[in-house]
Design a protein around this motif. Structure first.
Motif, mmCIF file in Angstrom:
data_model
loop_
_atom_site.group_PDB
_atom_site.id
_atom_site.type_symbol
_atom_site.label_atom_id
_atom_site.label_comp_id
_atom_site.label_asym_id
_atom_site.label_seq_id
_atom_site.Cartn_x
_atom_site.Cartn_y
_atom_site.Cartn_z
ATOM 1 N N GLU A 1 -14.148 -88.859 -14.437
ATOM 2 C CA GLU A 1 -15.532 -89.240 -14.705
ATOM 3 C C GLU A 1 -16.154 -88.545 -15.909
ATOM 4 O O GLU A 1 -16.821 -89.212 -16.715
ATOM 5 N N PRO A 2 -15.987 -87.232 -16.111
ATOM 6 C CA PRO A 2 -16.592 -86.626 -17.308
ATOM 7 C C PRO A 2 -16.073 -87.233 -18.604
ATOM 8 O O PRO A 2 -16.831 -87.431 -19.555
ATOM 9 N N VAL A 3 -14.770 -87.540 -18.661
ATOM 10 C CA VAL A 3 -14.203 -88.154 -19.869
ATOM 11 C C VAL A 3 -14.707 -89.577 -20.024
ATOM 12 O O VAL A 3 -15.051 -90.014 -21.132
ATOM 13 N N LEU A 4 -14.770 -90.304 -18.914
ATOM 14 C CA LEU A 4 -15.265 -91.678 -18.957
ATOM 15 C C LEU A 4 -16.711 -91.729 -19.443
ATOM 16 O O LEU A 4 -17.071 -92.582 -20.264
ATOM 17 N N VAL A 5 -17.546 -90.817 -18.966
ATOM 18 C CA VAL A 5 -18.941 -90.783 -19.396
ATOM 19 C C VAL A 5 -19.031 -90.564 -20.898
ATOM 20 O O VAL A 5 -19.800 -91.226 -21.603
ATOM 21 N N GLY A 6 -18.237 -89.643 -21.414
ATOM 22 C CA GLY A 6 -18.264 -89.383 -22.849
ATOM 23 C C GLY A 6 -17.874 -90.593 -23.663
ATOM 24 O O GLY A 6 -18.502 -90.901 -24.683
ATOM 25 N N ARG A 7 -16.855 -91.313 -23.223
ATOM 26 C CA ARG A 7 -16.421 -92.496 -23.965
ATOM 27 C C ARG A 7 -17.474 -93.598 -23.923
ATOM 28 O O ARG A 7 -17.761 -94.240 -24.943
ATOM 29 N N LEU A 8 -18.038 -93.830 -22.746
ATOM 30 C CA LEU A 8 -19.045 -94.884 -22.630
ATOM 31 C C LEU A 8 -20.310 -94.520 -23.402
ATOM 32 O O LEU A 8 -20.912 -95.383 -24.047
ATOM 33 N N ALA A 9 -20.733 -93.266 -23.334
ATOM 34 C CA ALA A 9 -21.931 -92.862 -24.064
ATOM 35 C C ALA A 9 -21.738 -92.994 -25.568
ATOM 36 O O ALA A 9 -22.643 -93.413 -26.300
ATOM 37 N N GLU A 10 -20.552 -92.658 -26.046
ATOM 38 C CA GLU A 10 -20.285 -92.787 -27.479
ATOM 39 C C GLU A 10 -20.266 -94.252 -27.900
ATOM 40 O O GLU A 10 -20.804 -94.617 -28.957
ATOM 41 N N ALA A 11 -19.639 -95.114 -27.086
ATOM 42 C CA ALA A 11 -19.623 -96.545 -27.400
ATOM 43 C C ALA A 11 -21.033 -97.129 -27.385
ATOM 44 O O ALA A 11 -21.392 -97.945 -28.239
ATOM 45 N N LEU A 12 -21.847 -96.697 -26.414
ATOM 46 C CA LEU A 12 -23.218 -97.188 -26.349
ATOM 47 C C LEU A 12 -24.027 -96.721 -27.545
ATOM 48 O O LEU A 12 -24.812 -97.487 -28.120
ATOM 49 N N SER A 13 -23.850 -95.479 -27.953
ATOM 50 C CA SER A 13 -24.587 -94.951 -29.096
ATOM 51 C C SER A 13 -24.240 -95.711 -30.368
ATOM 52 O O SER A 13 -25.111 -96.043 -31.171
ATOM 53 N N ARG A 14 -22.954 -96.012 -30.565
ATOM 54 C CA ARG A 14 -22.566 -96.780 -31.750
ATOM 55 C C ARG A 14 -23.168 -98.176 -31.730
ATOM 56 O O ARG A 14 -23.596 -98.702 -32.761
ATOM 57 N N ALA A 15 -23.203 -98.803 -30.553
ATOM 58 C CA ALA A 15 -23.740 -100.160 -30.459
ATOM 59 C C ALA A 15 -25.242 -100.193 -30.689
ATOM 60 O O ALA A 15 -25.769 -101.111 -31.321
ATOM 61 N N LEU A 16 -25.962 -99.198 -30.180
ATOM 62 C CA LEU A 16 -27.414 -99.178 -30.342
ATOM 63 C C LEU A 16 -27.804 -98.802 -31.764
ATOM 64 O O LEU A 16 -28.797 -99.315 -32.295
ATOM 65 N N GLY A 17 -27.064 -97.881 -32.363
ATOM 66 C CA GLY A 17 -27.375 -97.483 -33.727
ATOM 67 C C GLY A 17 -28.743 -96.877 -33.873
ATOM 68 O O GLY A 17 -29.366 -96.964 -34.928
ATOM 69 N N ALA A 18 -29.327 -96.294 -32.807
ATOM 70 C CA ALA A 18 -30.673 -95.723 -32.845
ATOM 71 C C ALA A 18 -30.581 -94.256 -32.501
ATOM 72 O O ALA A 18 -29.686 -93.803 -31.815
ATOM 73 N N GLY A 19 -31.567 -93.512 -32.968
ATOM 74 C CA GLY A 19 -31.625 -92.100 -32.646
ATOM 75 C C GLY A 19 -32.161 -91.307 -33.808
ATOM 76 O O GLY A 19 -31.700 -91.420 -34.932
ATOM 77 N N SER A 20 -33.152 -90.537 -33.571
ATOM 78 C CA SER A 20 -33.752 -89.734 -34.622
ATOM 79 C C SER A 20 -32.976 -88.450 -34.808
ATOM 80 O O SER A 20 -32.116 -88.066 -34.035
ATOM 81 N N ALA A 21 -33.309 -87.717 -35.874
ATOM 82 C CA ALA A 21 -32.642 -86.446 -36.131
ATOM 83 C C ALA A 21 -32.912 -85.451 -35.020
ATOM 84 O O ALA A 21 -32.054 -84.654 -34.641
#
Length: 427
Positions: free
Chosen positions: A125-145
């Protein structure tokens, strides 16, 4: 059952920041439109929330609370497209995906993933969460500094994660998690995890929250210890629901979302042709076949993608082998002739640079077709819809910079020229 909730707080405002050509001025930010618009507040910055601005309140009320705030126009179509891309990215890991693509929904920015049985594929689960969160972050392309600086996990851009056996517990776990540090509730430990948290999380009803506080039930664990009959006697059916949530019982079964259908069909052209009229014949066949499927399923499409594979045998050097045309429709439709005319107008404006060997048409953005009630004595009831299509066709033929529509922005403005603004007909 194990559910992963990925939460990106204040996603509408972050998407608006990412779309802006220039950084927004410092101070309170309110997303939703101009103060005189009738819509609600979609999102607000921390400075605006500190002044009392909340999601869902009228824009006029938000302006009275924060008159110095910068009001930002929303782009719901762009937000939906971004979130749909995020759903597709998560679907590569799990077929069980749920969430809202409506920017005005309070659940917008919360992504639910069913992770049962995924450990052999993607790791614990910890590895799965990291992979999914990274994929979601790339797809959203949002986030401030600031979000990036607050993130411990690489590339997760402020995404909070929680895993539990019930939807409510997973939501709480994600809401209180730190970015990059997921909350993993062990199986069967939902009640123990929830016990020390405030009882106000159990219900969205402000009256029930106030009554729980008056009775001294300030923690979820205290509510879980009471009998069901006592809570029902005090709070009615809501009492039964809050007791079930407090004890880690599932109330709302997980229902995966139905992914939007993408209908695609392609035909080869032998020999390759340079004239547009043969292309129109093939385009007509593709549009008719796809719209027949839409009609059979009671759907309508909101945009089309046309791909032309080019024969470069006699083309100029440097010509690309493919040409992509994307067109958004003025309204969702399953009318083959309307789709064909609009796409062909695009090809007439920008002809292919080489002979076309293959034509592929894809219709997406599908949704249930909406009916229209026509009046009995008004034969021109659909004139508005036809006008939208005509304007879109004219914009493609003569240029989008030459065809505009007028939107009334402030009918009470003192200067007539400030009462309206130009708008693109293809927006």
């Amino acid at each position: 059952m194990r559910l992963l909730h990925l939460h990106r707080p204040h996603l509408p405002l972050e998407l608006a920041r990412a779309r802006a050509f220039e950084p927004f001025p410092p101070g309170p930010l309110i997303l939703g439109g101009r103060p005189w618009d009738p819509g609600p507040v979609v999102d607000a910055s921390p400075e605006a929330r500190a002044l009392g601005v909340r999601r869902g309140m009228p824009l006029g009320s938000a302006h009275r609370l924060a008159p110095e705030a910068t009001f930002i126009d929303p782009d719901p179509d762009a937000d939906r497209a971004t979130v749909e891309a995020a759903f597709e990215a998560l679907a590569a890991f799990s077929p069980g995906i749920a969430g809202s693509a409506d920017p005005t929904d309070a659940a917008f920015g919360l992504f639910e993933v069913l992770i049962d049985g995924l450990e052999p594929l993607w790791g614990p689960e910890p590895v799965l969460v990291g992979r999914l969160a990274e994929a979601l972050s790339r797809a959203l392309g949002a986030g401030s500094a600031a979000d990036a600086a607050d993130t411990q996990g690489a590339g997760t851009a402020g995404i909070r994660a929680g895993i539990a056996g019930t939807r409510f517990t997973a939501t709480v776990a994600a809401a209180i998690a730190h970015p990059g540090v997921p909350n993993l509730v062990p199986p069967g430990g939902e009640a123990e995890f929830l016990a020390p948290h405030p009882s106000g999380l159990l219900t969205p009803d402000p009256d029930v929250r106030a009554r729980l506080a008056r009775f001294g039930l300030r923690r979820i664990g205290a509510v879980a210890e009471l009998s069901r009959s006592a809570l029902v006697a005090r709070f009615g059916e809501e009492g039964a629901r809050i007791r079930a949530r407090a004890r880690g019982e599932e109330l709302e079964p997980f229902r995966p979302r139905r992914a939007p259908e993408h209908l695609r069909l392609a035909l080869p052209i032998e020999p390759a042709v340079e004239d547009l009229e043969p292309l129109r014949f093939v385009l007509h066949r593709l549009a008719a076949a796809l719209t027949d499927q839409l009609v059979a399923r009671g759907l309508a499409a909101s945009r089309a993608r046309l791909r032309l594979d080019l024969d470069l045998a006699f083309a100029r050097a440097g010509t690309l082998p493919e040409l992509d045309v994307e067109q958004r429709f003025p309204e969702p439709t399953a009318d083959a002739e309307a789709i064909e005319r609009l796409l062909f107008a695009h090809l007439e404006r920008t002809p292919p640079p080489a002979a076309v060997a293959r034509l592929a048409l894809e219709l997406d953005g599908t949704a249930p077709a909406a009916g229209q009630q026509l009046p009995l004595f008004t034969p021109q009831a659909a004139r508005g819809a036809r006008l939208e299509w005509q304007l879109a066709s004219l914009a493609l033929r003569f240029g989008e910079d030459r065809v505009r529509r007028v939107d009334v922005t402030d009918p009470e403005a003192p200067l007539p020229e400030t009462r309206w603004t130009w708008r693109s007909v293809t927006r």
